[in-house]
Design a protein around this motif. Structure first.
Motif, PDB file in Angstrom:
ATOM      1  N   LEU A 104       1.537  -0.900  -2.655  1.00 65.12           N
ATOM      2  CA  LEU A 104       1.053  -0.828  -3.881  1.00 65.12           C
ATOM      3  C   LEU A 104       0.062  -1.990  -4.525  1.00 65.12           C
ATOM      4  O   LEU A 104      -0.410  -1.871  -5.557  1.00 65.12           O
ATOM      5  CB  LEU A 104       2.495  -0.861  -4.689  1.00 65.12           C
ATOM      6  N   GLU A 105       0.029  -2.868  -3.368  1.00 64.62           N
ATOM      7  CA  GLU A 105      -1.089  -3.867  -4.025  1.00 64.62           C
ATOM      8  C   GLU A 105      -2.337  -3.577  -3.877  1.00 64.62           C
ATOM      9  O   GLU A 105      -2.897  -2.669  -2.907  1.00 64.62           O
ATOM     10  CB  GLU A 105      -0.860  -5.186  -3.064  1.00 64.62           C
ATOM     11  N   GLY A 106      -3.496  -3.733  -4.841  1.00 62.38           N
ATOM     12  CA  GLY A 106      -4.587  -3.287  -4.632  1.00 62.38           C
ATOM     13  C   GLY A 106      -4.971  -2.559  -6.103  1.00 62.38           C
ATOM     14  O   GLY A 106      -4.251  -2.453  -6.994  1.00 62.38           O
ATOM     15  N   ARG A 107      -6.359  -2.177  -6.034  1.00 60.52           N
ATOM     16  CA  ARG A 107      -6.848  -1.478  -7.204  1.00 60.52           C
ATOM     17  C   ARG A 107      -6.352   0.044  -7.418  1.00 60.52           C
ATOM     18  O   ARG A 107      -6.221   0.292  -8.513  1.00 60.52           O
ATOM     19  CB  ARG A 107      -8.398  -1.672  -7.147  1.00 60.52           C
ATOM     20  N   HIS A 108      -6.253   0.693  -6.381  1.00 60.56           N
ATOM     21  CA  HIS A 108      -6.062   2.045  -6.495  1.00 60.56           C
ATOM     22  C   HIS A 108      -4.719   2.437  -5.416  1.00 60.56           C
ATOM     23  O   HIS A 108      -5.003   2.984  -4.312  1.00 60.56           O
ATOM     24  CB  HIS A 108      -7.134   2.950  -5.896  1.00 60.56           C
ATOM     25  N   PRO A 109      -3.372   2.172  -5.991  1.00 60.64           N
ATOM     26  CA  PRO A 109      -2.340   2.192  -5.164  1.00 60.64           C
ATOM     27  C   PRO A 109      -1.925   3.628  -4.597  1.00 60.64           C
ATOM     28  O   PRO A 109      -2.205   4.281  -5.943  1.00 60.64           O
ATOM     29  CB  PRO A 109      -1.094   1.350  -5.921  1.00 60.64           C
ATOM     30  N   ASP A 110      -1.611   3.869  -3.714  1.00 61.07           N
ATOM     31  CA  ASP A 110      -1.332   5.392  -3.328  1.00 61.07           C
ATOM     32  C   ASP A 110       0.415   5.453  -3.652  1.00 61.07           C
ATOM     33  O   ASP A 110       1.291   5.407  -2.810  1.00 61.07           O
ATOM     34  CB  ASP A 110      -1.303   5.464  -1.956  1.00 61.07           C
ATOM     35  N   TYR A 111       0.453   5.671  -4.825  1.00 56.59           N
ATOM     36  CA  TYR A 111       2.007   5.940  -5.478  1.00 56.59           C
ATOM     37  C   TYR A 111       2.725   7.056  -4.830  1.00 56.59           C
ATOM     38  O   TYR A 111       3.991   6.850  -4.392  1.00 56.59           O
ATOM     39  CB  TYR A 111       2.069   5.933  -7.019  1.00 56.59           C
ATOM     40  N   TRP A 112       2.061   8.089  -4.231  1.00 57.93           N
ATOM     41  CA  TRP A 112       2.610   9.267  -3.822  1.00 57.93           C
ATOM     42  C   TRP A 112       3.035   9.033  -2.373  1.00 57.93           C
ATOM     43  O   TRP A 112       4.393   9.315  -1.943  1.00 57.93           O
ATOM     44  CB  TRP A 112       1.670  10.411  -3.842  1.00 57.93           C
ATOM     45  N   HIS A 113       2.279   8.151  -1.511  1.00 53.99           N
ATOM     46  CA  HIS A 113       2.831   7.697  -0.351  1.00 53.99           C
ATOM     47  C   HIS A 113       3.928   6.648  -0.516  1.00 53.99           C
ATOM     48  O   HIS A 113       4.944   6.906   0.444  1.00 53.99           O
ATOM     49  CB  HIS A 113       1.486   6.920   0.313  1.00 53.99           C
ATOM     50  N   PHE A 114       3.867   5.997  -1.470  1.00 57.02           N
ATOM     51  CA  PHE A 114       4.983   5.233  -1.809  1.00 57.02           C
ATOM     52  C   PHE A 114       6.227   5.931  -2.035  1.00 57.02           C
ATOM     53  O   PHE A 114       7.426   5.682  -1.352  1.00 57.02           O
ATOM     54  CB  PHE A 114       5.029   4.278  -3.004  1.00 57.02           C
ATOM     55  N   LEU A 115       6.337   7.077  -2.841  1.00 58.34           N
ATOM     56  CA  LEU A 115       7.445   7.827  -3.166  1.00 58.34           C
ATOM     57  C   LEU A 115       7.941   8.520  -2.007  1.00 58.34           C
ATOM     58  O   LEU A 115       9.135   8.536  -1.624  1.00 58.34           O
ATOM     59  CB  LEU A 115       7.256   8.764  -4.244  1.00 58.34           C
ATOM     60  N   THR A 116       7.089   9.156  -1.139  1.00 59.68           N
ATOM     61  CA  THR A 116       7.582   9.864  -0.089  1.00 59.68           C
ATOM     62  C   THR A 116       8.046   9.025   1.074  1.00 59.68           C
ATOM     63  O   THR A 116       9.158   9.622   1.804  1.00 59.68           O
ATOM     64  CB  THR A 116       6.413  10.518   0.459  1.00 59.68           C
TER      65      THR A 116
END
Length: 435
Positions: free
Chosen positions: A398-410
């Motif tokens: 999640l760190e960074g300018r454009h985190p992949d929240y969907w990958h985090f959730l899945t």
């Protein structure tokens, strides 16, 4: 069998002489009279034995005919063969008896003592042979009792079974008349009922022509099929009403899905604006797919309306099932877009809630794996340790300018599922060990 035809005539011819005591002949001499009387008594006894055997054979033949009409089993076939063999023995002893009777005219005035003694001996021997075969016949008949009971049971079932089949056909015909009066054609049911017509003809021809077992089977088959037609005819008005209700419901639902599908594009625009491509690119085709699915659903609905008007009930039902499946799939896809946006907004606002849920699931599984042990089984510990590492990597992602929240959730959903799988495996192993 030649003797079987001759015996009744012979019995009628012989018995009057046998029991008349010799007619009006004159007889002289005390000892000679006694010898003639002994021979006549032997003749009378042999005639009685002959008559008893013939009567028993006739009765047994009726029994065998009853069994053969009903039972085609190997046991019944062996019984018929046994009766035929007995018939040949009966012919032999009957012929010997008739020969003995024909050989000696006990009414002759000049009958001498030696001839009378010989006649008595031969007639006594004939009686004994007749009695012996009669005993065989009685024992054979006793052995047929199970076969006869079974045959009589089937015969007792025959008339009621045929009558039940006829009543079922009448009931099915009445049910069809009733639904037709309500404006329902029921063509398919009428065709099925018409197909039973030849079966009814065969039932009316009777068991004498088609055999008892086949007639019983036919009656049962006609009963089942006619009852099925009657039951389906009885449900037809309800079925038609159900199809009408589903047509209205699915048409309304198709309109609702169309309206909801129109809202997907704005949702996608919001996802594109606020989140990285990985969070929404799998939803890009939802609007086009939804529009195509709704179009197909409306086509199938139109076909279902036609099938309903033509009273093709099975076709209408199948088409409505297809419409429902299309709308279910489309509705899920449309809902997924809105659900994605809500979930991404929630996790973007507070990722820790999802992280805590995953860590709690893993810790709970670790505690369960340690119950009653000083160290966990490697096959349980390894996936749980890997789950901990996956959580840490997901949080770091999640760190960074454009985190992949969907990958985090899945990813965290997958971690919770893995923890649940480990707990289920431990329970299963402990349950097996308890037994």
């Amino acid at each position: 069998m030649r003797l079987a035809l001759v015996l009744p005539v012979l019995v009628g011819a012989l018995l009057p002489q046998a029991f008349a005591g010799g007619g009006t002949r004159r007889w002289f001499g005390g000892r000679g009279e006694s010898q003639r009387a002994g021979a006549q008594a032997a003749k009378d006894a042999a005639a009685a034995a002959f008559y008893e055997l013939d009567t028993a054979q006739r009765g047994l033949r009726i029994t065998l005919e009853t069994i053969s009409a009903v039972d085609g089993s190997p046991e019944a076939l062996r019984a018929a063969e046994g009766f035929a063999a007995l018939g040949r023995r009966i012919d032999a002893v009957s012929e010997a008896y008739i020969s003995a009777v024909d050989a000696h005219d006990l009414d002759r005035d000049e009958l001498d003592a030696a001839t009378a003694n010989r006649a008595r001996t031969e007639l006594t021997r004939a009686k004994e042979e007749l009695d012996r075969v009669k005993g065989e016949l009685d024992r054979f008949e006793a052995g047929l009792a199970p076969l006869l009971d079974r045959a009589e049971t089937q015969l007792a079932r025959l008339a009621p079974a045929v009558e039940r089949a006829r009543q079922a056909l009448r009931g099915a015909s009445d049910a069809l008349d009733s639904v037709r009066a309500a404006g329902l054609r029921a063509d398919e049911l009428a065709a099925r009922l018409a197909a039973l017509g030849p079966e009814l003809t065969r039932l009316n021809e009777g068991a004498g022509r088609h055999g008892v077992p086949e007639t019983l089977q036919r009656a049962d088959r006609v009963l089942r099929n006619a009852e099925a037609v009657r039951a389906e005819a009885g449900r037809l008005p309800e079925r038609a009403a159900g199809i009408d209700k589903r047509l209205v419901s699915l048409r309304t639902r198709a309109q609702a899905v169309t309206t909801r599908a129109q809202a997907v594009e704005p949702v996608l625009s919001e996802l594109r604006r606020r989140y990285s491509a990985a969070c929404w690119q799998d939803l890009q085709q939802v609007p086009d797919q939804a529009a195509e699915a709704v179009r197909q659903a409306e086509e199938r609905l139109a076909e279902a309306v036609t099938a309903r008007s033509e009273q093709r009930w099975a076709d209408a039902t199948a088409l409505l099932s297809t419409v429902r499946a299309l709308l279910d799939t489309t509705g899920e896809a449309v809902a997924a877009a809105g659900d994605r946006l809500r979930r991404l907004d929630a996790v973007a606002a507070d990722p820790t809630a999802e992280t805590d849920r995953a860590r709690f699931a893993v810790r709970d599984a670790q505690r369960f794996a340690m119950e009653g042990r000083t160290r966990p089984e490697p096959r349980h510990a390894r996936p749980l340790d890997e789950a901990v590492e996956r959580i840490e990597r997901a949080v770091a992602g999640l760190e960074g300018r454009h985190p992949d929240y969907w990958h985090f959730l899945t990813e965290l959903e997958a971690v919770r599922a893995e923890a649940g799988r480990v707990v289920a495996a431990i329970r299963e192993e402990r349950g097996a060990g308890a037994h």
